[in-house]
Design a protein around this motif. Structure first.
Motif: not given
Length: 102
Positions: A1-11, A21-28, A71-75
């Motif tokens: 289960m993902p950490d609930q405090s995290d924001k959504m990742r971009p798709v 596709y969903m890139p890694p959080k580090t964008m690398r 807008p999706w990442m801010d949720k």
């Protein structure tokens, strides 16, 4: 289960092959040794094809992709419903209609 405090990742949607596709959080992509892009996925053919897009056009498209994802990442993940509600349609055929099962 993902950490609930995290924001959504971009798709993003690849402008070359149209896959989502969903890139890694580090964008690398560390295993590939390359930066992730909001325009194209990590497929070699897509990376090559996107390199042929003129720089100003690529920059404009990149800004638009980030603006659409923001807008999706801010949720917050806790604000999402636990389970999507079942969608139902009203019956189309009348009650006395025959089916292939009867």
């Amino acid at each position: 289960m993902p950490d609930q405090s995290d924001k959504m990742r971009p798709v993003f949607t690849c402008v070359i092959c149209a896959c989502t596709y969903m890139p890694p959080k580090t964008m690398r992509y560390d295993d590939l040794g390359q930066e992730a892009s909001p325009l194209h996925c990590s497929e070699t053919a897509c990376v090559r094809a996107a390199a042929g897009i003129p720089g100003p056009v690529r920059e404009f498209m990149s800004r638009r992709a980030w603006a659409a994802a923001q807008p999706w990442m801010d949720k917050d993940l806790t604000a999402l419903p636990e389970r999507a509600r079942r969608r139902s349609r009203p019956r189309i055929r009348p009650d006395g209609a025959r089916t292939k099962h009867r």
